[in-house]
Design a protein around this motif. Structure first.
Motif, short mmCIF file in Angstrom:
data_model
loop_
_atom_site.label_atom_id
_atom_site.label_comp_id
_atom_site.label_asym_id
_atom_site.label_seq_id
_atom_site.Cartn_x
_atom_site.Cartn_y
_atom_site.Cartn_z
N GLY A 188 0.71 -1.18 0.02
CA GLY A 188 -0.03 0.04 0.13
C GLY A 188 0.88 1.26 0.07
O GLY A 188 0.53 2.39 0.01
N ILE A 189 2.09 1.29 -0.08
CA ILE A 189 2.93 2.43 -0.08
C ILE A 189 2.92 3.18 -1.26
O ILE A 189 2.85 4.15 -1.40
CB ILE A 189 4.36 2.02 0.11
CG1 ILE A 189 4.65 1.33 1.51
CG2 ILE A 189 5.73 3.10 -0.28
CD1 ILE A 189 5.91 0.83 1.84
N GLY A 190 2.64 2.53 -2.59
CA GLY A 190 2.44 3.00 -3.70
C GLY A 190 3.68 3.71 -4.24
O GLY A 190 3.41 4.92 -5.10
N ARG A 191 4.73 3.57 -4.05
CA ARG A 191 6.07 4.32 -4.34
C ARG A 191 7.20 3.25 -4.54
O ARG A 191 6.82 2.12 -4.31
CB ARG A 191 6.54 5.21 -3.36
CG ARG A 191 5.67 6.40 -2.94
CD ARG A 191 6.16 7.14 -1.68
NE ARG A 191 5.58 8.26 -1.43
CZ ARG A 191 4.39 8.29 -0.89
NH1 ARG A 191 3.82 7.19 -0.31
NH2 ARG A 191 3.85 9.56 -0.59
N ILE A 247 12.85 -1.84 -4.41
CA ILE A 247 11.48 -2.31 -4.02
C ILE A 247 10.38 -1.67 -4.96
O ILE A 247 10.43 -0.39 -4.74
CB ILE A 247 11.16 -1.89 -2.34
CG1 ILE A 247 12.38 -2.70 -1.70
CG2 ILE A 247 9.92 -2.69 -2.12
CD1 ILE A 247 12.45 -1.92 -0.21
N ASP A 248 9.88 -2.32 -5.53
CA ASP A 248 8.87 -1.88 -6.45
C ASP A 248 7.42 -2.01 -5.65
O ASP A 248 6.64 -2.96 -5.63
CB ASP A 248 8.44 -2.33 -7.95
CG ASP A 248 7.57 -1.74 -8.66
OD1 ASP A 248 6.62 -0.69 -8.21
OD2 ASP A 248 7.42 -2.06 -9.85
N ALA A 274 1.26 -4.06 -7.57
CA ALA A 274 0.74 -5.03 -6.77
C ALA A 274 0.60 -6.42 -7.66
O ALA A 274 0.17 -6.48 -8.66
CB ALA A 274 -0.59 -4.67 -6.18
N PRO A 275 1.16 -7.47 -7.27
CA PRO A 275 1.98 -7.28 -5.96
C PRO A 275 3.25 -6.78 -5.78
O PRO A 275 3.90 -6.50 -7.06
CB PRO A 275 2.31 -9.15 -5.78
CG PRO A 275 2.29 -9.48 -7.13
CD PRO A 275 1.25 -8.53 -7.90
N ASN A 276 4.11 -6.33 -4.76
CA ASN A 276 5.22 -5.67 -4.66
C ASN A 276 6.38 -6.65 -5.39
O ASN A 276 6.15 -7.85 -5.35
CB ASN A 276 5.44 -4.96 -3.42
CG ASN A 276 4.49 -4.11 -3.03
OD1 ASN A 276 4.42 -3.89 -1.65
ND2 ASN A 276 3.88 -3.43 -3.58
N SER A 277 7.50 -6.02 -5.58
CA SER A 277 8.57 -7.03 -6.15
C SER A 277 10.02 -6.28 -5.53
O SER A 277 10.02 -5.14 -5.42
CB SER A 277 8.74 -7.09 -7.45
OG SER A 277 8.83 -5.85 -8.11
N VAL A 278 10.81 -7.04 -5.33
CA VAL A 278 12.17 -6.73 -4.88
C VAL A 278 13.32 -7.17 -5.58
O VAL A 278 13.16 -8.44 -6.02
CB VAL A 278 12.30 -7.22 -3.26
CG1 VAL A 278 13.78 -6.77 -2.78
CG2 VAL A 278 11.22 -6.73 -2.64
N SER A 279 14.39 -6.51 -5.99
CA SER A 279 15.53 -6.78 -6.79
C SER A 279 16.67 -6.11 -6.41
O SER A 279 16.52 -5.27 -5.46
CB SER A 279 15.14 -6.73 -8.29
OG SER A 279 15.27 -5.49 -8.68
N ASN A 280 17.57 -6.60 -7.05
CA ASN A 280 19.01 -5.74 -6.79
C ASN A 280 19.10 -5.05 -7.95
O ASN A 280 20.41 -4.59 -8.21
CB ASN A 280 20.02 -6.53 -6.56
CG ASN A 280 20.00 -7.51 -5.09
OD1 ASN A 280 19.81 -8.61 -5.18
ND2 ASN A 280 20.10 -6.61 -3.92
N ALA A 323 6.65 6.28 4.88
CA ALA A 323 6.01 5.30 4.87
C ALA A 323 6.61 3.88 4.93
O ALA A 323 6.20 2.79 5.34
CB ALA A 323 5.24 5.24 3.28
N PHE A 324 7.98 3.94 4.21
CA PHE A 324 8.83 2.68 4.55
C PHE A 324 9.21 2.45 5.83
O PHE A 324 9.18 1.02 6.47
CB PHE A 324 10.03 2.79 3.61
CG PHE A 324 11.10 1.88 3.67
CD1 PHE A 324 10.98 0.70 3.14
CD2 PHE A 324 12.48 1.76 4.67
CE1 PHE A 324 12.00 -0.18 2.97
CE2 PHE A 324 13.15 0.98 4.59
CZ PHE A 324 13.14 -0.28 3.88
#
Length: 101
Positions: A20-23, A37-38, A42-48, A94-95
């Motif tokens: 729900g952060i939206g950023r 972090i995207d 939704a759903p959020n994703s995490v990468s390097n 928000a984070f």
């Protein structure tokens, strides 16, 4: 803390979820790499992958580990320069709220 540990910690909080952060958020660990972090999609994703983010938090891996363990508080880190925020300050707030739950 290593980059892999930081990435896995963020994946456990965000990957496949809707925060729900939206950023978009980037943890910039300097020469040690980044965690992207995207939280817009939704759903959020995490990468390097290193990309443009709405909010970038610049911090060392050591201090990020201290933040995660509660040894270092976000506001304290920001005020002492151990954590720098680039871009949208509301994204950083928000984070911090989402990751402290």
């Amino acid at each position: 803390m290593t980059l892999d540990e930081a990435t896995q910690a963020m994946k456990s909080l965000f990957d496949g979820k809707d925060s729900g952060i939206g950023r978009t958020l980037k943890l910039n660990f300097g020469n040690d790499g980044v965690v992207f972090i995207d939280a817009k999609s939704a759903p959020n994703s995490v990468s390097n992958e290193d990309g443009e983010a709405d909010t970038t938090l610049v911090i060392t891996l050591e201090n990020f580990g201290r933040l995660r363990s509660g040894e270092l508080q976000g506001q304290q880190a920001f005020m002492t320069g151990e954590l720098q925020v680039e871009g949208d300050l509301m994204g950083a707030m928000a984070f911090g709220t989402y990751t402290s739950q």
